[in-house]
Design a protein around this motif. Structure first.
Motif, PDB file in Angstrom:
ATOM      1  N   THR A  18     -29.061  -7.462  15.377  1.00 41.89           N
ATOM      2  CA  THR A  18     -30.218  -6.909  17.145  1.00 41.89           C
ATOM      3  C   THR A  18     -29.685  -8.748  17.964  1.00 41.89           C
ATOM      4  OG1 THR A  18     -32.154  -8.483  16.475  1.00 41.89           O
ATOM      5  CG2 THR A  18     -32.557  -6.280  16.464  1.00 41.89           C
ATOM      6  N   ASP A  19     -30.551  -8.484  19.513  1.00 39.97           N
ATOM      7  CA  ASP A  19     -29.318  -9.527  19.614  1.00 39.97           C
ATOM      8  C   ASP A  19     -29.972 -10.631  19.352  1.00 39.97           C
ATOM      9  OD1 ASP A  19     -28.489  -7.635  21.900  1.00 39.97           O
ATOM     10  OD2 ASP A  19     -30.198  -8.326  23.638  1.00 39.97           O
ATOM     11  N   ALA A  20     -31.454 -10.802  18.969  1.00 42.05           N
ATOM     12  CA  ALA A  20     -32.056 -12.474  18.289  1.00 42.05           C
ATOM     13  C   ALA A  20     -31.316 -12.714  16.960  1.00 42.05           C
ATOM     14  CB  ALA A  20     -33.823 -11.998  18.119  1.00 42.05           C
ATOM     15  N   GLY A  21     -30.962 -11.440  16.121  1.00 42.44           N
ATOM     16  CA  GLY A  21     -29.885 -11.891  15.453  1.00 42.44           C
ATOM     17  C   GLY A  21     -28.748 -12.850  15.730  1.00 42.44           C
ATOM     18  N   ALA A  45     -25.973 -15.138   5.402  1.00 44.94           N
ATOM     19  CA  ALA A  45     -24.766 -14.466   4.750  1.00 44.94           C
ATOM     20  C   ALA A  45     -24.555 -12.603   5.267  1.00 44.94           C
ATOM     21  CB  ALA A  45     -24.610 -14.413   3.701  1.00 44.94           C
ATOM     22  N   TYR A  46     -26.429 -12.164   4.846  1.00 45.25           N
ATOM     23  CA  TYR A  46     -26.588 -10.730   5.415  1.00 45.25           C
ATOM     24  C   TYR A  46     -26.267 -10.387   6.927  1.00 45.25           C
ATOM     25  CZ  TYR A  46     -28.510  -6.196   4.689  1.00 45.25           C
ATOM     26  OH  TYR A  46     -28.587  -5.164   4.669  1.00 45.25           O
ATOM     27  N   LEU A  47     -27.373 -11.407   7.529  1.00 43.17           N
ATOM     28  CA  LEU A  47     -26.153 -11.215   9.017  1.00 43.17           C
ATOM     29  C   LEU A  47     -25.065 -11.444   9.262  1.00 43.17           C
ATOM     30  CD1 LEU A  47     -28.984 -13.748  10.528  1.00 43.17           C
ATOM     31  CD2 LEU A  47     -29.092 -11.722  10.676  1.00 43.17           C
ATOM     32  N   LEU A 106     -32.515  -7.702  12.543  1.00 37.53           N
ATOM     33  CA  LEU A 106     -32.020  -6.771  12.351  1.00 37.53           C
ATOM     34  C   LEU A 106     -32.922  -5.526  12.783  1.00 37.53           C
ATOM     35  CD1 LEU A 106     -31.220  -6.725   8.432  1.00 37.53           C
ATOM     36  CD2 LEU A 106     -29.232  -7.202  10.868  1.00 37.53           C
ATOM     37  N   SER A 107     -32.273  -4.552  13.050  1.00 45.38           N
ATOM     38  CA  SER A 107     -32.810  -3.116  13.979  1.00 45.38           C
ATOM     39  C   SER A 107     -33.901  -2.474  12.362  1.00 45.38           C
ATOM     40  CB  SER A 107     -31.816  -1.937  14.530  1.00 45.38           C
ATOM     41  OG  SER A 107     -31.053  -1.976  13.460  1.00 45.38           O
ATOM     42  N   ARG A 108     -34.883  -1.604  13.075  1.00 46.37           N
ATOM     43  CA  ARG A 108     -35.365  -0.636  12.049  1.00 46.37           C
ATOM     44  C   ARG A 108     -34.752   0.313  12.062  1.00 46.37           C
ATOM     45  NH1 ARG A 108     -40.904  -2.789  10.682  1.00 46.37           N
ATOM     46  NH2 ARG A 108     -40.752  -4.532  11.974  1.00 46.37           N
TER      47      ARG A 108
END
Length: 214
Positions: free
Chosen positions: A114-117, A22-24, A106-108
């Motif tokens: 991020t792409d992975a996300g 849900a966060y993503l 997520l980016s820091r």
């Protein structure tokens, strides 16, 4: 509802649950909306006008976000928007953000996907029946009109520019919901659930009243 993903830079598995996804999909606001919907569907909470109350006979919550929400609404209930914003800025939601950042999803800096996300979110969408549709599509995927209205009232509106954007999104969502209720095709939840923790602001704890409840 839990699924196992493997880190691309490690052989150690990590488990992404419904609130991680849900966060993503929509940030901290989507996490709180997901908790409100999931707990209501399980009969753990009920909406009474502008208030939300945890039910004593409900099964114990099995996630920290759910537990903190139930704690805020037990035993006499709370203003739903007040309870929602307290969960929004809670350590339990912040921990989800911290964990997803540590996974590289997520980016820091800005905590954007991020792409992975993006890949993990797409992979989750492909798992049929692993997660409820409202995790990805928001309120447009909730068929219960009263539940949609109650959850929308519960969510705080960020201040400043975020406030204008969310209000614009909510207006579009209202149109989507109208089309859905009228039998037309329904679009995805166009409101931006990506509100910042600090942008929510606490809502007033005045007496409950009015319609739109459970």
């Amino acid at each position: 509802m839990r699924t196992i993903f493997r880190r691309r830079d490690s052989t150690a598995p990590r488990a992404l649950d419904i609130y991680d996804i849900a966060y993503l999909a929509g940030g901290p606001r989507r996490v709180v909306r997901t908790a409100l919907i999931a707990l209501r569907e399980r009969g753990a909470i009920k909406f009474i006008g502008y208030r939300v109350k945890a039910l004593r006979a409900a099964e114990p919550a099995d996630h920290p976000v759910e537990r903190v929400l139930i704690k805020r609404c037990h035993p006499v209930g709370r203003q739903s928007d007040d309870a929602a914003v307290e969960v929004l800025i809670s350590p339990e939601v912040e921990e989800i953000e911290r964990r997803l950042v540590s996974y590289g999803l997520l980016s820091r800096s800005w905590h954007h996907l991020t792409d992975a996300g993006e890949r993990e979110l797409e992979a989750a969408k492909q798992q049929e029946e692993a997660f409820p549709a409202y995790v990805f599509d928001g309120l447009a995927a909730v068929p219960d009109e009263r539940l949609r209205a109650a959850v929308r009232k519960a969510m705080p509106v960020p201040a400043g520019l975020g406030q204008s954007l969310v209000r614009m999104g909510e207006a579009l969502q209202d149109a989507d919901d109208y089309d859905h209720d009228s039998g037309s095709d329904s679009a995805s939840d166009t409101s931006s659930d990506w509100g910042s923790h600090s942008g929510g602001g606490h809502a007033s704890c005045g007496s409950g009243g009015g319609g739109g409840g459970d």
